[in-house]
Design a protein around this motif. Structure first.
Motif, PDB file in Angstrom:
ATOM      1  N   GLN A  68       0.916  -1.284   0.027  1.00 21.46           N
ATOM      2  CA  GLN A  68      -0.051  -0.034  -0.013  1.00 21.46           C
ATOM      3  C   GLN A  68       0.991   1.240  -0.009  1.00 21.46           C
ATOM      4  OE1 GLN A  68      -2.898  -0.179   3.088  1.00 21.46           O
ATOM      5  NE2 GLN A  68      -3.811  -2.167   2.630  1.00 21.46           N
ATOM      6  N   MET A  69       1.946   1.160   0.868  1.00 21.15           N
ATOM      7  CA  MET A  69       2.769   2.381   0.779  1.00 21.15           C
ATOM      8  C   MET A  69       3.490   2.830  -0.411  1.00 21.15           C
ATOM      9  SD  MET A  69       2.746   3.961   3.866  1.00 21.15           S
ATOM     10  CE  MET A  69       3.821   4.944   3.793  1.00 21.15           C
ATOM     11  N   ARG A  70       3.985   1.675  -1.102  1.00 24.55           N
ATOM     12  CA  ARG A  70       4.491   1.633  -2.399  1.00 24.55           C
ATOM     13  C   ARG A  70       3.624   2.334  -3.298  1.00 24.55           C
ATOM     14  NH1 ARG A  70       7.796  -2.603  -1.387  1.00 24.55           N
ATOM     15  NH2 ARG A  70       6.194  -4.143  -1.855  1.00 24.55           N
ATOM     16  N   TYR A  74       2.929   9.021  -1.424  1.00 20.68           N
ATOM     17  CA  TYR A  74       4.057   9.349  -0.270  1.00 20.68           C
ATOM     18  C   TYR A  74       5.134   8.488  -0.778  1.00 20.68           C
ATOM     19  CZ  TYR A  74       0.176  11.244   2.701  1.00 20.68           C
ATOM     20  OH  TYR A  74      -1.058  11.736   2.836  1.00 20.68           O
ATOM     21  N   HIS A  75       5.354   7.518  -1.723  1.00 18.64           N
ATOM     22  CA  HIS A  75       6.250   6.832  -2.024  1.00 18.64           C
ATOM     23  C   HIS A  75       6.804   7.887  -3.307  1.00 18.64           C
ATOM     24  CE1 HIS A  75       8.685   3.129  -2.076  1.00 18.64           C
ATOM     25  NE2 HIS A  75       8.705   3.288  -3.543  1.00 18.64           N
ATOM     26  N   LEU A  76       8.210   8.294  -3.220  1.00 18.67           N
ATOM     27  CA  LEU A  76       8.597   9.284  -4.114  1.00 18.67           C
ATOM     28  C   LEU A  76       9.824   8.611  -4.744  1.00 18.67           C
ATOM     29  CD1 LEU A  76       8.634  12.022  -1.352  1.00 18.67           C
ATOM     30  CD2 LEU A  76       6.919  11.917  -3.351  1.00 18.67           C
ATOM     31  N   VAL A 106      -1.961  13.792  -2.714  1.00 17.30           N
ATOM     32  CA  VAL A 106      -1.048  13.962  -1.503  1.00 17.30           C
ATOM     33  C   VAL A 106      -1.599  14.911  -0.686  1.00 17.30           C
ATOM     34  CG1 VAL A 106       1.247  14.606  -0.818  1.00 17.30           C
ATOM     35  CG2 VAL A 106       0.930  13.722  -3.129  1.00 17.30           C
ATOM     36  N   GLU A 107      -1.938  14.568   0.673  1.00 17.43           N
ATOM     37  CA  GLU A 107      -2.356  15.369   1.631  1.00 17.43           C
ATOM     38  C   GLU A 107      -1.522  15.945   2.701  1.00 17.43           C
ATOM     39  OE1 GLU A 107      -5.290  12.990   3.214  1.00 17.43           O
ATOM     40  OE2 GLU A 107      -6.537  13.080   1.505  1.00 17.43           O
ATOM     41  N   ILE A 108      -0.756  16.955   2.335  1.00 18.73           N
ATOM     42  CA  ILE A 108       0.084  17.726   3.307  1.00 18.73           C
ATOM     43  C   ILE A 108      -0.410  18.788   3.879  1.00 18.73           C
ATOM     44  CG2 ILE A 108       2.374  18.858   3.371  1.00 18.73           C
ATOM     45  CD1 ILE A 108       2.824  16.000   2.383  1.00 18.73           C
ATOM     46  N   PRO A 109      -0.446  18.731   5.375  1.00 16.03           N
ATOM     47  CA  PRO A 109      -0.864  20.003   6.098  1.00 16.03           C
ATOM     48  C   PRO A 109       0.118  20.877   5.947  1.00 16.03           C
ATOM     49  CG  PRO A 109      -0.260  18.435   7.630  1.00 16.03           C
ATOM     50  CD  PRO A 109      -0.051  17.704   6.311  1.00 16.03           C
ATOM     51  N   TRP A 110       0.077  22.074   4.960  1.00 17.36           N
ATOM     52  CA  TRP A 110       1.072  22.986   4.657  1.00 17.36           C
ATOM     53  C   TRP A 110       1.238  24.028   5.645  1.00 17.36           C
ATOM     54  CZ3 TRP A 110       4.537  21.371   1.422  1.00 17.36           C
ATOM     55  CH2 TRP A 110       4.114  20.342   0.059  1.00 17.36           C
ATOM     56  N   LEU A 117       8.542  25.092   1.711  1.00 14.79           N
ATOM     57  CA  LEU A 117       8.478  23.878   1.144  1.00 14.79           C
ATOM     58  C   LEU A 117       7.138  23.745   0.231  1.00 14.79           C
ATOM     59  CD1 LEU A 117       8.962  21.317   4.392  1.00 14.79           C
ATOM     60  CD2 LEU A 117      10.556  22.242   2.523  1.00 14.79           C
TER      61      LEU A 117
ATOM     62  N   TYR B  16       9.618   2.525   2.520  1.00 11.98           N
ATOM     63  CA  TYR B  16       8.409   2.913   2.624  1.00 11.98           C
ATOM     64  C   TYR B  16       8.198   4.375   1.898  1.00 11.98           C
ATOM     65  CZ  TYR B  16       7.343   0.142   6.729  1.00 11.98           C
ATOM     66  OH  TYR B  16       7.087  -0.856   7.733  1.00 11.98           O
ATOM     67  N   PHE B  17       9.384   5.118   1.679  1.00 12.86           N
ATOM     68  CA  PHE B  17       9.159   6.259   0.818  1.00 12.86           C
ATOM     69  C   PHE B  17       9.810   6.539  -0.462  1.00 12.86           C
ATOM     70  CE2 PHE B  17       8.593   7.150   5.539  1.00 12.86           C
ATOM     71  CZ  PHE B  17       7.309   7.563   5.461  1.00 12.86           C
ATOM     72  N   SER B  51      11.502  19.285  -1.357  1.00 15.84           N
ATOM     73  CA  SER B  51      10.380  20.101  -0.689  1.00 15.84           C
ATOM     74  C   SER B  51       9.352  19.056  -0.266  1.00 15.84           C
ATOM     75  CB  SER B  51       9.796  21.292  -1.414  1.00 15.84           C
ATOM     76  OG  SER B  51      10.802  22.323  -1.530  1.00 15.84           O
ATOM     77  N   VAL B  56       6.550  15.170   3.419  1.00 12.49           N
ATOM     78  CA  VAL B  56       6.174  13.954   3.539  1.00 12.49           C
ATOM     79  C   VAL B  56       6.850  13.449   4.997  1.00 12.49           C
ATOM     80  CG1 VAL B  56       6.272  11.733   2.728  1.00 12.49           C
ATOM     81  CG2 VAL B  56       5.525  13.467   1.381  1.00 12.49           C
ATOM     82  N   LYS B  59       5.447  15.201   7.823  1.00 15.68           N
ATOM     83  CA  LYS B  59       4.028  14.604   8.175  1.00 15.68           C
ATOM     84  C   LYS B  59       4.066  13.259   8.985  1.00 15.68           C
ATOM     85  CE  LYS B  59      -0.384  14.186   5.739  1.00 15.68           C
ATOM     86  NZ  LYS B  59      -0.853  12.678   5.939  1.00 15.68           N
ATOM     87  N   TYR B 206      -4.778  17.749  14.341  1.00 15.28           N
ATOM     88  CA  TYR B 206      -4.052  16.614  13.736  1.00 15.28           C
ATOM     89  C   TYR B 206      -3.895  15.446  14.754  1.00 15.28           C
ATOM     90  CZ  TYR B 206      -4.037  18.083   8.912  1.00 15.28           C
ATOM     91  OH  TYR B 206      -4.395  18.761   7.755  1.00 15.28           O
TER      92      TYR B 206
END
Lengths: 215, 509
Positions: A68-70, A74-76, A106-110, A117, B16-17, B51, B56, B59, B206
């Protein structure tokens, strides 16, 4: 422990210590001259791993979670630059997979992160902020210069000032062409002056680059 | 931080990332803290990529930031080694939540682990929409609130409110808000679920998993299991109640020893909550048994209230890590080496001749094993030079063998890191090498599942399943078995890692 080889921790007894231990002659272990084997034989059978339903649950969950993570946004991974001239049969499947990955956002709390960033963020505040103290500084210098000029006027007669002024202008005029000439001279005569090369300077640059040690 | 630990963290982050995150993490590990521009330069990635990686990782609480020392407007980022290593324990966290709160609890935990941090309403809505057995939304909300009350979920710090927008937010939270359950209106959640746009009251707060609370449970479990193995199930239950009483008076992570607990308090707690009649009848004997055990789980310090006791966490973890070290030595060099190690430990300083006498091991074998233990750094030599000699021959020296527990724990931690790194690397290699087969089987599984749902005939399904040829199936089975063994090994090594980390925590100043 760094750089001491596989599995060997690098400590050994001194001759004196070995003698005290009673190791003499052939008892003393030989000095290793070759690296140890990559997969040395196990001296004893390892303890069997626990095989329970809990363990099964955890291993299965982990594999599932990793998958799931892959597939998550979020998997960059680095962007793969495919040669556009070559068309592969597999591309169509890869593209479908990539598109499905992009669909989840992608849900990032900016607001919890540094502003730099954020996408399309420019450092505006910082650029405007330092101008104020700079202006102040310039003003201070101007004021100081005015005071000094006034002092000079009082102390010295205007003729001397004129002579000094002309001298300094001439100096400036002389200096500037000199610099230009030097530059030109360097460019033109560079080959003639530094032509001889005895080979000693070979690879000298590499040593001075500070790229770190070469092994 | 050791090289092994750095390598392990890098490989976990990659798992994972992805590769970009690994590049950034590698740099942060090697240099402590760095700013964005230097990270962009050193990684050869674009600014947007770096960035995104940093966002990520922040987070997921793996990276922190703070204003640079030289310029307050430039943030510097640093990575949290402990948080990265905790990712190895995700399966254990989810399993623990599953045992405590059932499927709903494990689903909520899984969703939070998958997203790093999330608002309560989003977590509940996602879990509700993806759940297979369709628990009610109220069940998800109630479990979430209960998990917060039990301190398994914790509120993330919020940015300090300022008039002008800030470049680096200052994150802070008041102590009383950390575990205050969110206000979740079911009606609004239902509206959101149906697609209507409505304002959610908890939109800005959060939540994340409170790993400390989970570690507290793991720690207690290690001790209770040790008591159970030595003294039986009733003694373990008794010790569980002692720990419960301890938490009412003592901070969970207090070092050294707890505040005193009286016999009467434990007795009252057991009478209220337990059904174990045997324990109630022989409670005083069980407590005496636990107190007199050589591991020293509790220590009697007075007679008030039927007897006052303290829990000595430091001593317990010293002893348990020592037992673990002895087991490792037994596995590596055999029981005789373990006996020699125990002799040296009990005598503190001992000469070679005395070792063979005390351990009752033949002279030559004792020397060989002592040498091996010394070579692998399980024991050390302290040299004491005799004064005098006056130049007539070499001065006589005494060579005493001794043990440095802290150094052994550090070394075993490094070994665990290396073993974990090897296991993860090998597992990744197996997956990479057989990617085509694994993908094919996964695709087949999903097709077959869809066909079953549609009610296709068994013959047709069997035909589809035959797409995977018998040799391919055989290879796939082997690969899956290997990956499963490696995953089990990772979890087993992590158990040891946790024990040694506890030892380090209680021995740190």
């Amino acid at each position: 422990m760094a750089g001491r080889g596989r599995g060997r921790l690098g400590s050994s007894l001194t001759q004196e210590q070995l003698q005290v231990l009673g190791c003499v002659g052939k008892d003393i272990p030989s000095v290793p001259t070759a690296p140890p084997p990559t997969f040395p034989p196990l001296l004893s059978k390892p303890v069997p791993l626990e095989n329970s339903t809990v363990q099964d649950y955890m291993t299965l969950w982990k594999e599932d979670f990793l998958t799931q993570m892959r597939d998550s946004p979020y998997h960059l991974e680095p962007a793969v630059h495919n040669n556009s001239n070559i068309q592969r049969y597999s591309d169509q499947f890869v593209n479908v997979l990539e598109n499905s990955k992009q669909k989840s956002k992608v849900e990032i709390p900016w607001h919890l992160m540094p502003a730099e960033l954020r996408p399309n963020w420019k450092r505006r505040k910082v650029a405007t902020a330092p101008t104020l103290p700079k202006k102040k500084k310039e003003n201070l210098i101007e004021d100081r210069l005015k005071v000094l000029e006034q002092k000079e006027k009082i102390d010295e007669n205007p003729e001397k000032q004129a002579v000094h002024g002309s001298d300094s202008e001439e100096e400036k005029e002389e200096e500037e062409p000199e610099i230009d000439e030097d530059d030109e001279m360097d460019e033109e005569n560079d080959y003639g002056n530094n032509y001889f090369d005895n080979g000693e300077a070979f690879n000298e640059e590499d040593d001075n680059l500070d790229d770190g040690p070469i092994y | 931080m050791s090289i092994q630990c750095g390598e392990l963290c890098a490989v976990i982050i990659k798992q994972y990332f992805g590769e970009n995150a690994q590049k950034v993490a590698d740099l942060l590990f090697s240099s402590g803290s760095r700013n964005l521009s230097s990270l962009v330069k050193a990684t050869n990635l674009t600014k947007a990529q770096v960035s995104m990686v940093l966002a990520v990782l922040i987070k997921f609480q793996l990276v922190t930031f703070e204003p640079s020392f030289s310029n307050e407007n430039i943030p510097e980022y640093s990575i949290k080694k402990e948080a990265v290593l905790q990712m190895l324990r995700y399966p254990r966290y989810v399993h623990l939540m599953h045992t405590k709160y059932g499927t709903v609890g494990s689903t909520l935990t899984e969703e939070l682990l998958r997203s790093g941090s999330q608002t309560a309403s989003q977590v509940i809505l996602k879990c509700f929409s993806s759940a297979e057995n369709k628990d009610t939304m109220a069940a998800y909300r109630d479990t979430f609130v209960q998990m917060v009350r039990d301190n398994y979920l914790i509120r993330c710090p919020m940015p300090r409110i300022t008039e002008s927008p800030v470049i680096i937010p200052v994150l802070e939270i008041e102590q009383h808000l950390l575990f205050r359950p969110p206000d979740l209106d079911l009606g609004k959640l239902q509206k959101l679920q149906s697609g209507a746009t409505t304002e959610v009251p908890d939109g800005d707060s959060y939540w994340r998993v409170n790993f400390d609370r989970l570690h507290q449970d793991f720690r207690d479990n290690i001790m209770t299991t040790a008591v159970e193995r030595k003294m039986g199930a009733s003694a373990a239950e008794c010790f569980k109640y002692i720990l419960q009483q301890m938490y009412e008076k003592t901070d969970a992570w207090q070092k050294d020893y707890s505040n005193p607990i009286t016999f009467i308090e434990v007795k009252q707690a057991i009478e209220k909550k337990s059904n174990n009649l045997e324990l109630m009848k022989n409670l005083d004997q069980y407590i005496t048994l636990i107190a007199e055990d050589n591991i020293g789980f509790i220590r009697k310090i007075g007679e008030t209230g039927g007897g006052q006791y303290v829990v000595e966490m430091k001593k317990v973890f010293d002893e348990l890590s020592q037992v673990c070290t002895e087991n490792i030595i037994t596995e590596k060099f055999g029981s005789k080496a373990s006996r020699i190690f125990r002799v040296i430990r009990s005598k503190r300083f001992i000469e070679q001749e005395d070792i063979q006498k005390e351990a009752m091991v033949p002279s030559k074998e004792a020397k060989l094993l002592t040498y091996k233990l010394f070579e692998e750094q399980f024991i050390q030599i302290k040299t004491i030079r005799k004064a005098g000699g006056g130049g007539s021959g070499p001065a006589k020296s005494f060579f005493l063998f001794t043990i440095n527990e802290k150094q052994i724990v550090r070394m075993l931690l490094d070994m665990s890191y290396k073993a974990l790194f090897n296991a993860i690397s090998r597992s990744s290699y197996e997956k990479r090498d057989n990617k085509r087969l694994i993908d094919k089987s996964q695709k087949l599984d999903s097709i077959v599942e869809a066909m079953k749902e549609r009610g296709e005939s068994e013959e047709y399904i069997a035909e589809i399943l035959e797409t995977l040829t018998p040799p391919e199936r055989e290879v796939l089975e082997k690969v899956k078995a290997r990956i499963k063994t490696l995953s089990s090994a990772e979890l087993a090594i992590d158990d040891t890692l946790f024990l040694f980390q506890m030892h380090q925590y209680y021995n740190s100043s």
